[in-house]
Scaffold this motif. Sequence first.
Motif, PDB file in Angstrom:
ATOM      1  N   ALA A 109       0.831  -1.209   0.000  1.00 49.50           N
ATOM      2  CA  ALA A 109       0.000   0.000   0.000  1.00 49.50           C
ATOM      3  C   ALA A 109       0.866   1.260   0.000  1.00 49.50           C
ATOM      4  O   ALA A 109       0.514   2.249  -0.663  1.00 49.50           O
ATOM      5  CB  ALA A 109      -0.944  -0.007   1.201  1.00 49.50           C
ATOM      6  N   HIS A 110       1.980   1.249   0.712  1.00 50.56           N
ATOM      7  CA  HIS A 110       2.893   2.390   0.688  1.00 50.56           C
ATOM      8  C   HIS A 110       3.383   2.660  -0.739  1.00 50.56           C
ATOM      9  O   HIS A 110       3.389   3.796  -1.200  1.00 50.56           O
ATOM     10  CB  HIS A 110       4.120   2.141   1.581  1.00 50.56           C
ATOM     11  N   TYR A 111       3.799   1.600  -1.411  1.00 51.77           N
ATOM     12  CA  TYR A 111       4.331   1.772  -2.761  1.00 51.77           C
ATOM     13  C   TYR A 111       3.249   2.181  -3.752  1.00 51.77           C
ATOM     14  O   TYR A 111       3.514   2.961  -4.667  1.00 51.77           O
ATOM     15  CB  TYR A 111       5.081   0.517  -3.203  1.00 51.77           C
ATOM     16  N   ALA A 112       2.049   1.685  -3.563  1.00 48.87           N
ATOM     17  CA  ALA A 112       0.937   2.108  -4.419  1.00 48.87           C
ATOM     18  C   ALA A 112       0.655   3.593  -4.217  1.00 48.87           C
ATOM     19  O   ALA A 112       0.441   4.336  -5.180  1.00 48.87           O
ATOM     20  CB  ALA A 112      -0.305   1.273  -4.124  1.00 48.87           C
ATOM     21  N   ALA A 113       0.684   4.041  -2.965  1.00 52.70           N
ATOM     22  CA  ALA A 113       0.454   5.459  -2.666  1.00 52.70           C
ATOM     23  C   ALA A 113       1.545   6.328  -3.280  1.00 52.70           C
ATOM     24  O   ALA A 113       1.260   7.370  -3.879  1.00 52.70           O
ATOM     25  CB  ALA A 113       0.376   5.679  -1.155  1.00 52.70           C
ATOM     26  N   ARG A 114       2.782   5.900  -3.140  1.00 54.00           N
ATOM     27  CA  ARG A 114       3.893   6.683  -3.690  1.00 54.00           C
ATOM     28  C   ARG A 114       3.832   6.765  -5.215  1.00 54.00           C
ATOM     29  O   ARG A 114       4.182   7.776  -5.812  1.00 54.00           O
ATOM     30  CB  ARG A 114       5.232   6.094  -3.264  1.00 54.00           C
ATOM     31  N   GLY A 115       3.350   5.694  -5.834  1.00 54.13           N
ATOM     32  CA  GLY A 115       3.248   5.670  -7.287  1.00 54.13           C
ATOM     33  C   GLY A 115       1.978   6.296  -7.829  1.00 54.13           C
ATOM     34  O   GLY A 115       1.816   6.431  -9.037  1.00 54.13           O
ATOM     35  N   GLY A 116       1.055   6.682  -6.932  1.00 53.65           N
ATOM     36  CA  GLY A 116      -0.188   7.302  -7.378  1.00 53.65           C
ATOM     37  C   GLY A 116      -1.215   6.319  -7.891  1.00 53.65           C
ATOM     38  O   GLY A 116      -2.098   6.672  -8.663  1.00 53.65           O
ATOM     39  N   HIS A 117      -1.139   5.088  -7.434  1.00 53.10           N
ATOM     40  CA  HIS A 117      -1.995   4.024  -7.940  1.00 53.10           C
ATOM     41  C   HIS A 117      -3.216   3.802  -7.042  1.00 53.10           C
ATOM     42  O   HIS A 117      -3.288   2.845  -6.271  1.00 53.10           O
ATOM     43  CB  HIS A 117      -1.187   2.741  -8.095  1.00 53.10           C
ATOM     44  N   THR A 118      -4.181   4.693  -7.191  1.00 53.77           N
ATOM     45  CA  THR A 118      -5.393   4.636  -6.374  1.00 53.77           C
ATOM     46  C   THR A 118      -6.142   3.325  -6.571  1.00 53.77           C
ATOM     47  O   THR A 118      -6.653   2.751  -5.606  1.00 53.77           O
ATOM     48  CB  THR A 118      -6.316   5.829  -6.697  1.00 53.77           C
ATOM     49  N   GLU A 119      -6.215   2.842  -7.801  1.00 53.38           N
ATOM     50  CA  GLU A 119      -6.936   1.592  -8.065  1.00 53.38           C
ATOM     51  C   GLU A 119      -6.271   0.411  -7.366  1.00 53.38           C
ATOM     52  O   GLU A 119      -6.958  -0.497  -6.894  1.00 53.38           O
ATOM     53  CB  GLU A 119      -7.063   1.342  -9.568  1.00 53.38           C
ATOM     54  N   VAL A 120      -4.966   0.416  -7.288  1.00 58.44           N
ATOM     55  CA  VAL A 120      -4.257  -0.643  -6.564  1.00 58.44           C
ATOM     56  C   VAL A 120      -4.605  -0.562  -5.079  1.00 58.44           C
ATOM     57  O   VAL A 120      -4.867  -1.586  -4.442  1.00 58.44           O
ATOM     58  CB  VAL A 120      -2.729  -0.561  -6.784  1.00 58.44           C
ATOM     59  N   LEU A 121      -4.637   0.644  -4.524  1.00 54.02           N
ATOM     60  CA  LEU A 121      -5.026   0.803  -3.118  1.00 54.02           C
ATOM     61  C   LEU A 121      -6.433   0.270  -2.874  1.00 54.02           C
ATOM     62  O   LEU A 121      -6.681  -0.434  -1.892  1.00 54.02           O
ATOM     63  CB  LEU A 121      -4.946   2.270  -2.700  1.00 54.02           C
ATOM     64  N   LYS A 122      -7.350   0.601  -3.775  1.00 53.16           N
ATOM     65  CA  LYS A 122      -8.726   0.108  -3.638  1.00 53.16           C
ATOM     66  C   LYS A 122      -8.754  -1.415  -3.650  1.00 53.16           C
ATOM     67  O   LYS A 122      -9.465  -2.046  -2.864  1.00 53.16           O
ATOM     68  CB  LYS A 122      -9.606   0.661  -4.757  1.00 53.16           C
ATOM     69  N   TYR A 123      -7.979  -2.012  -4.534  1.00 47.08           N
ATOM     70  CA  TYR A 123      -7.909  -3.467  -4.613  1.00 47.08           C
ATOM     71  C   TYR A 123      -7.343  -4.058  -3.320  1.00 47.08           C
ATOM     72  O   TYR A 123      -7.876  -5.036  -2.788  1.00 47.08           O
ATOM     73  CB  TYR A 123      -7.061  -3.891  -5.813  1.00 47.08           C
ATOM     74  N   LEU A 124      -6.269  -3.461  -2.814  1.00 46.18           N
ATOM     75  CA  LEU A 124      -5.660  -3.965  -1.580  1.00 46.18           C
ATOM     76  C   LEU A 124      -6.622  -3.862  -0.403  1.00 46.18           C
ATOM     77  O   LEU A 124      -6.705  -4.780   0.424  1.00 46.18           O
ATOM     78  CB  LEU A 124      -4.367  -3.192  -1.286  1.00 46.18           C
ATOM     79  N   VAL A 125      -7.371  -2.771  -0.329  1.00 47.33           N
ATOM     80  CA  VAL A 125      -8.368  -2.615   0.743  1.00 47.33           C
ATOM     81  C   VAL A 125      -9.449  -3.681   0.602  1.00 47.33           C
ATOM     82  O   VAL A 125      -9.859  -4.298   1.594  1.00 47.33           O
ATOM     83  CB  VAL A 125      -8.977  -1.195   0.728  1.00 47.33           C
ATOM     84  N   LYS A 126      -9.902  -3.896  -0.620  1.00 46.13           N
ATOM     85  CA  LYS A 126     -10.953  -4.890  -0.863  1.00 46.13           C
ATOM     86  C   LYS A 126     -10.486  -6.291  -0.475  1.00 46.13           C
ATOM     87  O   LYS A 126     -11.250  -7.082   0.075  1.00 46.13           O
ATOM     88  CB  LYS A 126     -11.370  -4.859  -2.330  1.00 46.13           C
ATOM     89  N   GLN A 127      -9.222  -6.601  -0.752  1.00 48.14           N
ATOM     90  CA  GLN A 127      -8.695  -7.931  -0.468  1.00 48.14           C
ATOM     91  C   GLN A 127      -8.336  -8.131   1.004  1.00 48.14           C
ATOM     92  O   GLN A 127      -8.242  -9.269   1.459  1.00 48.14           O
ATOM     93  CB  GLN A 127      -7.472  -8.222  -1.341  1.00 48.14           C
ATOM     94  N   SER A 128      -8.105  -7.045   1.726  1.00 47.91           N
ATOM     95  CA  SER A 128      -7.777  -7.181   3.156  1.00 47.91           C
ATOM     96  C   SER A 128      -8.790  -6.361   3.944  1.00 47.91           C
ATOM     97  O   SER A 128      -9.895  -6.812   4.172  1.00 47.91           O
ATOM     98  CB  SER A 128      -6.345  -6.762   3.428  1.00 47.91           C
ATOM     99  N   ASN A 129      -8.418  -5.182   4.351  1.00 45.62           N
ATOM    100  CA  ASN A 129      -9.344  -4.286   5.039  1.00 45.62           C
ATOM    101  C   ASN A 129      -8.739  -2.892   5.103  1.00 45.62           C
ATOM    102  O   ASN A 129      -7.598  -2.683   4.700  1.00 45.62           O
ATOM    103  CB  ASN A 129      -9.697  -4.807   6.439  1.00 45.62           C
ATOM    104  N   LYS A 130      -9.502  -1.958   5.629  1.00 46.99           N
ATOM    105  CA  LYS A 130      -9.054  -0.566   5.670  1.00 46.99           C
ATOM    106  C   LYS A 130      -7.877  -0.339   6.615  1.00 46.99           C
ATOM    107  O   LYS A 130      -7.234   0.695   6.552  1.00 46.99           O
ATOM    108  CB  LYS A 130     -10.208   0.355   6.072  1.00 46.99           C
TER     109      LYS A 130
END
Length: 109
Positions: free
Chosen positions: A7-28
């Motif tokens: 999630a840190h690397y997704a945030a740094r890269g600007g990958h909002t969709e990846v963050l959404k996917y990671l949240v969906k697969q785990s939790n907030k």
Amino acid sequence: RNKATLAHYAARGGHTEVLKYLVKQSNKNILNATDNDGWTLAHYAAHGGHTEVLKYLVEQSDKNILNATSNNGWTLAHRAARSGHTEILKYLVEQHDKNVLNATDVTVR
């Protein structure tokens, strides 16, 4: 090692969709992760200049995520200023007030 998460690397890269996917697969809870330096996902997004990621983080938690400080006292404004991201600074001022621009750190790197 700094123990940064995917999630840190997704945030740094600007990958909002990846963050959404990671949240969906785990939790907030992954949105609250910090690395060894105390950097949050919001720090990584500010460092990378990704306003949309910051907006997503606020939507998923609250504005308090924008108040995060690292272990050395660096705020999101520090990260954005050091990396030259004026749009992030503007967003932080809009969400808070101009006082966010007066932040001081604990140590200088």
